[in-house]
Design a protein around this motif. Structure first.
Motif, PDB file in Angstrom:
ATOM      1  N   ARG A  77       0.834  -7.035  15.666  1.00 14.33           N
ATOM      2  CA  ARG A  77       0.144  -7.681  15.028  1.00 14.33           C
ATOM      3  C   ARG A  77      -1.207  -6.674  14.280  1.00 14.33           C
ATOM      4  N   PHE A  78      -1.640  -5.809  15.305  1.00 15.91           N
ATOM      5  CA  PHE A  78      -2.740  -5.199  14.712  1.00 15.91           C
ATOM      6  C   PHE A  78      -2.449  -4.183  13.517  1.00 15.91           C
ATOM      7  N   VAL A  79      -1.401  -3.524  13.551  1.00 17.16           N
ATOM      8  CA  VAL A  79      -0.646  -2.874  12.492  1.00 17.16           C
ATOM      9  C   VAL A  79      -0.320  -3.691  11.247  1.00 17.16           C
ATOM     10  N   ALA A  80       0.329  -4.829  11.380  1.00 11.13           N
ATOM     11  CA  ALA A  80       0.537  -5.746  10.273  1.00 11.13           C
ATOM     12  C   ALA A  80      -0.817  -6.358   9.589  1.00 11.13           C
ATOM     13  N   ASN A  81      -1.633  -6.672  10.393  1.00  7.55           N
ATOM     14  CA  ASN A  81      -2.992  -7.263   9.972  1.00  7.55           C
ATOM     15  C   ASN A  81      -3.576  -5.991   9.198  1.00  7.55           C
ATOM     16  N   ARG A  82      -3.954  -4.682   9.898  1.00  9.18           N
ATOM     17  CA  ARG A  82      -4.621  -3.728   9.066  1.00  9.18           C
ATOM     18  C   ARG A  82      -3.845  -3.263   7.540  1.00  9.18           C
ATOM     19  N   LEU A  83      -2.502  -3.288   7.829  1.00  7.56           N
ATOM     20  CA  LEU A  83      -1.809  -2.733   6.558  1.00  7.56           C
ATOM     21  C   LEU A  83      -1.319  -3.867   5.568  1.00  7.56           C
ATOM     22  N   ASP A  84      -1.786  -5.186   6.029  1.00  5.00           N
ATOM     23  CA  ASP A  84      -1.350  -6.348   5.077  1.00  5.00           C
ATOM     24  C   ASP A  84       0.278  -6.334   5.013  1.00  5.00           C
ATOM     25  N   ALA A  85       0.956  -5.939   6.039  1.00  2.00           N
ATOM     26  CA  ALA A  85       2.532  -5.795   6.023  1.00  2.00           C
ATOM     27  C   ALA A  85       3.276  -7.047   6.528  1.00  2.00           C
ATOM     28  N   THR A  86       4.406  -7.203   5.958  1.00  2.00           N
ATOM     29  CA  THR A  86       5.034  -8.438   6.447  1.00  2.00           C
ATOM     30  C   THR A  86       6.603  -7.955   7.110  1.00  2.00           C
ATOM     31  N   PRO A  87       6.945  -8.357   8.163  1.00  2.81           N
ATOM     32  CA  PRO A  87       8.299  -7.968   8.718  1.00  2.81           C
ATOM     33  C   PRO A  87       9.635  -7.809   7.743  1.00  2.81           C
ATOM     34  N   LEU A 124       0.634  -1.099  -0.219  1.00  2.00           N
ATOM     35  CA  LEU A 124       0.068  -0.230  -0.074  1.00  2.00           C
ATOM     36  C   LEU A 124       0.870   1.077  -0.191  1.00  2.00           C
ATOM     37  N   ASN A 125       0.261   2.437  -0.472  1.00  2.00           N
ATOM     38  CA  ASN A 125       1.139   3.598  -0.493  1.00  2.00           C
ATOM     39  C   ASN A 125       0.761   4.271   0.826  1.00  2.00           C
ATOM     40  N   PRO A 126       1.579   5.372   1.055  1.00  2.00           N
ATOM     41  CA  PRO A 126       1.447   6.144   2.634  1.00  2.00           C
ATOM     42  C   PRO A 126       0.077   6.454   2.893  1.00  2.00           C
ATOM     43  N   ALA A 127      -0.598   7.027   1.873  1.00  2.00           N
ATOM     44  CA  ALA A 127      -2.005   7.532   2.012  1.00  2.00           C
ATOM     45  C   ALA A 127      -2.942   6.430   2.307  1.00  2.00           C
ATOM     46  N   ALA A 128      -2.797   5.327   1.711  1.00  2.00           N
ATOM     47  CA  ALA A 128      -3.752   4.157   1.766  1.00  2.00           C
ATOM     48  C   ALA A 128      -3.502   3.694   3.318  1.00  2.00           C
TER      49      ALA A 128
END
Length: 172
Positions: free
Chosen positions: A155-165, A23-27
């Motif tokens: 986990r909250f941030v990673a799940n909401r942003l579909d992010a991986t470490p 995702l881009n920063p705005a998204a």
């Protein structure tokens, strides 16, 4: 001494993590804002409270039973990357706790310096070490009673942003 340095950082010191997302920063900001309740409004149903701005956020887990000012706070910055965004996370004590610590140590140290300046008492290291030990003990108890908030926030941030470490696990 190495054990103390390692466990000081683990218990009350800040820890840094990096996540990547497509995702881009705005998204990223748009996804986080509706999920985060206000610091000031106690009647929120959100699991996480804090502040979300353009490319930056400060988050804490919402308390339901008791007050713990020494619980971890997640400060994150969303930076543009070639593949989307890079989210830099710093997990540690909040700014209010650090301001309290500076004032506490200053007042307690002044209480140890004044008797020395008047030559009524000799130098005693305990007068300087006791306020620091008490402050560390407060932070330690707050950290140990924070109900695994560090992992919850990551986990909250990673799940909401579909992010991986980046470079391993995102667990604290």
């Amino acid at each position: 001494m190495n054990w103390l340095r390692t466990h000081w950082i683990w218990l009350v010191g800040p820890r840094d993590f990096t996540l990547t997302t497509s995702l881009n920063p705005a998204a990223c900001t748009a996804r986080l804002k509706p999920q985060v309740g206000s610091w000031m409004w106690p009647l929120t149903d959100a699991a996480v409270v804090g502040w979300v701005g353009d490319g930056e956020a400060r988050l804490r887990r919402r308390l339901t039973v008791w007050r713990n000012d020494f619980r971890p706070e997640l400060h994150l910055m969303v930076l543009p990357d070639s593949a989307g965004s890079r989210v830099r996370c710093r997990l540690g004590l909040g700014r209010g706790v650090w301001m309290f610590a500076v004032v506490w140590v200053a007042v307690m140290s002044l209480g140890g310096i004044l008797p020395m300046a008047s030559h009524t008492l000799g130098f005693r290291a305990a007068e300087f070490a006791a306020p620091l030990a008490f402050l560390y003990l407060l932070a330690l108890v707050g950290r140990l009673t924070s109900r695994d908030d560090d992992r919850f926030l990551l986990r909250f941030v990673a799940n909401r942003l579909d992010a991986t470490p980046v470079g391993g696990r995102a667990d604290a």
